[in-house]
Scaffold this active site. Structure first.
Site, PDB file in Angstrom:
ATOM      1  CB  SER A 203     -10.330  55.772   4.427  1.00  0.00           C
ATOM      2  OG  SER A 203     -10.376  56.653   3.331  1.00  0.00           O
ATOM      3  CB  CYS A 328     -17.901  65.018   6.401  1.00  0.00           C
ATOM      4  SG  CYS A 328     -16.841  63.760   5.665  1.00  0.00           S
TER       5      CYS A 328
END
Length: 388
Positions: A203, A328
């Site tokens: 990422s 998240c």
């Protein structure tokens, strides 16, 4: 202007100014804005060259062949492409898959999806230090095991798994091995020439690059078969269709280049910050460190504060920007699945907070953090005692 003291680098990192500058050069008419797939004119060739340079920059950080790097929209898509793509392309290997209960939801939810398609999932808890028991993993692998997925660096605790040993075990048993390395790049050295890993997810925004861009390493030798999960133009050698976002790819490449340059010095400074913070708060009542310093990166610290509720505690810590776990899932009221899988009891899992440091963390930030955490913890503890 943001006046918070940002200690939530595990959730995301600010884009490095040099990265932002490189990206800006790929957006407007006077820059390198063309479609990299436009091979009939100069602007398209320049954009294609910029993407190629970035691909090499990403590959260089992890010592891979640039041809093994596929750009995606982020680690979540990379995880999906790796796991789903490898399973469908290697359907003859079996329908049993193995992972850890401490994985990011971007892996756990993919396993749940595959379970609904008839795959049998074995989900292992870890030892108290957050690492998988290799013998337990060895016992979990069966003749019909097709894939194992184990995160490199845990996003909540910073625990580093022994990827080399896990990979060797998978090689011995001829099982495909995937690892989510979103939290590893820029924190530890990665050498894919020696690591026995078949698929590795990356990422950009965890490594001072932009959000919305990531990559997947797909090993060429021994070759790993992966089916595309997104179709429509056969971009990225058919693995991932879609017009390449030159500015984001250039940003990721620059970010990974800088990560390599800063790795040693930044890690030393961050280790000093972490040690200073822990020394300043370790005597607080009922405090507990939820990781093993021997097997974790210094960039992520997870602590529990006895029976205090982190959802009530965190807002009082302003201006510190911290989290109770993964960004998240931090909106949920349930305790961290990572901590419970490590065997941490319910109360301590509920009181856990994650403090994560980065390249731009200053010594003064740590001083303020110590003062604020001590002040608020003692105030909450005193208030709880008075209610009893």
């Amino acid at each position: 202007m943001n006046t918070s003291i940002f200690l939530d680098y595990a959730s995301t990192t600010p884009v490095d100014p040099a990265v932002a500058k490189a990206m800006m050069g790929c957006l407007t008419l006077d820059g390198n804005f063309a479609n990299p797939a436009s091979r009939t004119h100069g602007p398209g060739w320049l954009a294609e060259e910029a993407v190629d340079i970035a691909r090499h920059q990403v590959a260089d950080l992890v010592n891979a062949d640039a041809r093994e790097i596929i750009f995606t929209s982020g680690a979540t898509e990379s995880n999906n492409l790796a796991i789903k793509g490898a399973l469908t392309a290697n359907s003859d290997k079996g329908r049993h898959i193995v992972t850890l209960a401490t994985e990011h939801k971007a892996v756990l939810d993919v396993f749940t999806a595959m379970e609904s398609q008839g795959y049998e999932v074995t989900q292992l808890n870890t030892q108290a230090n957050g690492r998988v028991d290799i013998e337990q993993l060895r016992s979990a692998i069966r003749e019909d095991t097709a894939l194992v997925s184990v995160m490199y660096v845990n996003n909540e605790t910073g625990v580093i798994q022994d990827i080399a040993e896990i990979g060797n075990l998978c090689r011995q048993r001829e099982v495909i091995f995937h690892t989510d390395a979103a939290q590893a790049t820029g924190k530890i050295a990665i050498d894919l020439q020696t690591l026995p890993v078949d698929l590795m997810s990356f990422s950009a925004h965890k490594t001072y690059g932009p959000k919305g861009i990531g990559a997947l390493f797909i090993r060429r030798r021994p070759r790993v078969l992966v089916d595309a999960q997104m179709h429509g133009g056969a971009h990225e050698r058919g693995f991932r269709s879609g017009t390449l976002p030159t500015h984001q790819i250039v940003g990721m490449g620059k970010a990974f280049e800088l990560a390599g340059e800063h790795l040693a010095k930044a890690s030393e400074a961050i280790a000093n910050h972490r040690n200073t913070l822990w020394q300043g708060i370790q005597d607080l009542p009922d405090i507990q460190l939820n990781s093993d310093s021997e097997y974790s990166v210094p960039h992520i610290m997870n602590i529990s504060l006895g029976t205090l509720d982190s959802q009530r505690f965190l807002p009082a810590l302003a201006p510190l920007a911290l989290s109770s776990g993964s960004a998240c899932t931090s909106a949920t009221m349930t305790p961290s699945h990572v901590l419970t899988a490590m065997g941490i009891n319910h109360d301590y899992a509920h009181s856990a907070i994650r403090i994560s440091f980065g390249r731009f963390t200053k010594a003064s930030d740590i001083t303020t953090a110590i003062e604020k955490i001590r002040e608020v913890t003692l105030a909450f503890t005193q208030a709880d005692l008075q209610r009893q």
